[in-house]
Design a protein around this motif. Structure first.
Motif, PDB file in Angstrom:
ATOM      1  N   TYR A   1      -0.786   8.325   2.649  1.00 22.26           N
ATOM      2  CA  TYR A   1      -0.951   6.942   3.114  1.00 22.26           C
ATOM      3  C   TYR A   1      -1.601   6.905   4.485  1.00 22.26           C
ATOM      4  O   TYR A   1      -2.555   6.156   4.718  1.00 22.26           O
ATOM      5  CB  TYR A   1       0.417   6.254   3.129  1.00 22.26           C
ATOM      6  CG  TYR A   1       0.483   4.980   3.938  1.00 22.26           C
ATOM      7  CD1 TYR A   1      -0.047   3.792   3.472  1.00 22.26           C
ATOM      8  CD2 TYR A   1       1.102   4.971   5.194  1.00 22.26           C
ATOM      9  CE1 TYR A   1       0.034   2.628   4.219  1.00 22.26           C
ATOM     10  CE2 TYR A   1       1.189   3.812   5.949  1.00 22.26           C
ATOM     11  CZ  TYR A   1       0.649   2.644   5.452  1.00 22.26           C
ATOM     12  OH  TYR A   1       0.726   1.494   6.195  1.00 22.26           O
TER      13      TYR A   1
ATOM     14  N   LYS B   1      -5.826   9.240  -1.962  1.00 22.29           N
ATOM     15  CA  LYS B   1      -4.991   9.096  -3.165  1.00 22.29           C
ATOM     16  C   LYS B   1      -5.030  10.354  -3.980  1.00 22.29           C
ATOM     17  O   LYS B   1      -5.908  11.105  -4.011  1.00 22.29           O
ATOM     18  CB  LYS B   1      -5.442   7.919  -3.998  1.00 22.29           C
ATOM     19  CG  LYS B   1      -5.100   6.618  -3.311  1.00 22.29           C
ATOM     20  CD  LYS B   1      -4.891   5.531  -4.292  1.00 22.29           C
ATOM     21  CE  LYS B   1      -4.494   4.292  -3.532  1.00 22.29           C
ATOM     22  NZ  LYS B   1      -3.781   3.359  -4.237  1.00 22.29           N
TER      23      LYS B   1
ATOM     24  N   GLU C   1       2.430   1.981  -3.324  1.00 25.24           N
ATOM     25  CA  GLU C   1       1.547   2.627  -4.294  1.00 25.24           C
ATOM     26  C   GLU C   1       1.543   4.137  -4.095  1.00 25.24           C
ATOM     27  O   GLU C   1       1.596   4.903  -5.061  1.00 25.24           O
ATOM     28  CB  GLU C   1       0.125   2.075  -4.165  1.00 25.24           C
ATOM     29  CG  GLU C   1      -0.018   0.654  -4.649  1.00 25.24           C
ATOM     30  CD  GLU C   1      -1.423   0.114  -4.436  1.00 25.24           C
ATOM     31  OE1 GLU C   1      -2.382   0.909  -4.378  1.00 25.24           O
ATOM     32  OE2 GLU C   1      -1.548  -1.120  -4.324  1.00 25.24           O
ATOM     33  N   TYR C   2       1.492   4.568  -2.858  1.00 28.23           N
ATOM     34  CA  TYR C   2       1.522   6.001  -2.569  1.00 28.23           C
ATOM     35  C   TYR C   2       2.858   6.610  -2.983  1.00 28.23           C
ATOM     36  O   TYR C   2       2.913   7.705  -3.533  1.00 28.23           O
ATOM     37  CB  TYR C   2       1.258   6.266  -1.083  1.00 28.23           C
ATOM     38  CG  TYR C   2      -0.193   6.109  -0.702  1.00 28.23           C
ATOM     39  CD1 TYR C   2      -1.086   7.176  -0.844  1.00 28.23           C
ATOM     40  CD2 TYR C   2      -0.674   4.901  -0.200  1.00 28.23           C
ATOM     41  CE1 TYR C   2      -2.423   7.036  -0.499  1.00 28.23           C
ATOM     42  CE2 TYR C   2      -2.012   4.760   0.151  1.00 28.23           C
ATOM     43  CZ  TYR C   2      -2.877   5.821  -0.006  1.00 28.23           C
ATOM     44  OH  TYR C   2      -4.206   5.687   0.330  1.00 28.23           O
TER      45      TYR C   2
ATOM     46  N   GLY D   1       4.892   5.526  -5.318  1.00 30.67           N
ATOM     47  CA  GLY D   1       4.917   5.572  -6.777  1.00 30.67           C
ATOM     48  C   GLY D   1       4.092   6.719  -7.323  1.00 30.67           C
ATOM     49  O   GLY D   1       4.513   7.406  -8.264  1.00 30.67           O
ATOM     50  N   HIS D   2       2.937   6.939  -6.736  1.00 30.68           N
ATOM     51  CA  HIS D   2       2.059   8.028  -7.173  1.00 30.68           C
ATOM     52  C   HIS D   2       2.727   9.390  -7.021  1.00 30.68           C
ATOM     53  O   HIS D   2       2.553  10.282  -7.840  1.00 30.68           O
ATOM     54  CB  HIS D   2       0.748   7.981  -6.384  1.00 30.68           C
ATOM     55  CG  HIS D   2      -0.222   9.042  -6.761  1.00 30.68           C
ATOM     56  ND1 HIS D   2      -0.915   9.024  -7.955  1.00 30.68           N
ATOM     57  CD2 HIS D   2      -0.600  10.162  -6.122  1.00 30.68           C
ATOM     58  CE1 HIS D   2      -1.682  10.098  -8.027  1.00 30.68           C
ATOM     59  NE2 HIS D   2      -1.512  10.816  -6.929  1.00 30.68           N
TER      60      HIS D   2
ATOM     61  N   LYS E   1       0.838  -1.213   0.000  1.00 27.88           N
ATOM     62  CA  LYS E   1       0.000   0.000   0.000  1.00 27.88           C
ATOM     63  C   LYS E   1       0.864   1.251   0.000  1.00 27.88           C
ATOM     64  O   LYS E   1       0.642   2.173  -0.781  1.00 27.88           O
ATOM     65  CB  LYS E   1      -0.904   0.034   1.238  1.00 27.88           C
ATOM     66  CG  LYS E   1      -2.149  -0.780   1.155  1.00 27.88           C
ATOM     67  CD  LYS E   1      -3.000  -0.472   2.380  1.00 27.88           C
ATOM     68  CE  LYS E   1      -3.628  -1.727   2.900  1.00 27.88           C
ATOM     69  NZ  LYS E   1      -4.355  -1.512   4.158  1.00 27.88           N
TER      70      LYS E   1
END
Length: 150
Positions: free
Chosen positions: A145, A150, A85-86, A88-89, A82
């Protein structure tokens, strides 16, 4: 000497030298997410959790960890994914060498202070050095996060 360690809720019985550091014991037992950096507790890349608190494994004798709950990133894979993902964003992920220790430290922060401010995040992560990114994108990703947005 023989020690029993609770690593990621799994009991491991292993022989260690009395002066062996936990970093080496974990790596010798195939927990390769634990990285070697400075060997002096300065960079944070060897960070693991002991009873859910970040600890540098490069300067902690293995025998001192017996009887405590040890967590490596293998033990928090879903949370690490999780957070990834944050990261990477926000474009906060580069070489990845420090990612396991950063993920563990952020996880510990989430357990301790899930509503951490940006300043709280900066202070909590002071021991985790990253040589690839500026820290702003990491801090933004961690804040998102923790807040679940997001």
């Amino acid at each position: 000497m023989r020690v029993k360690l609770n690593v990621n809720n799994q009991i491991i019985s292993t022989d260690v030298d009395p002066n062996e550091y936990l970093l080496d014991t974990l790596r010798n037992n195939h927990f390769t997410s634990v990285k070697r950096g400075c060997d002096s507790s300065s960079c944070g890349v060897c960070t693991i959790l002991i009873d859910n608190k970040p600890v540098a494994s490069c300067t902690l004798l293995t025998v001192k960890a017996e009887g405590h709950m040890i967590t490596t990133v293998e033990g928090i894979q879903a949370e690490a994914a999780k957070l990834g993902e944050y990261m990477g964003h926000e474009g906060a992920d580069q070489c990845g060498y420090c990612n396991p220790s950063l993920a563990l430290t952020v996880y510990a922060l989430k357990l301790e202070n899930p509503k951490a401010s940006t300043q709280d995040i900066k202070e909590y992560l002071v021991g985790n050095l990253c040589r690839c990114t500026g820290y702003q994108s990491q801090h933004d990703a961690i804040k998102d996060y923790l807040e679940g947005r997001k």
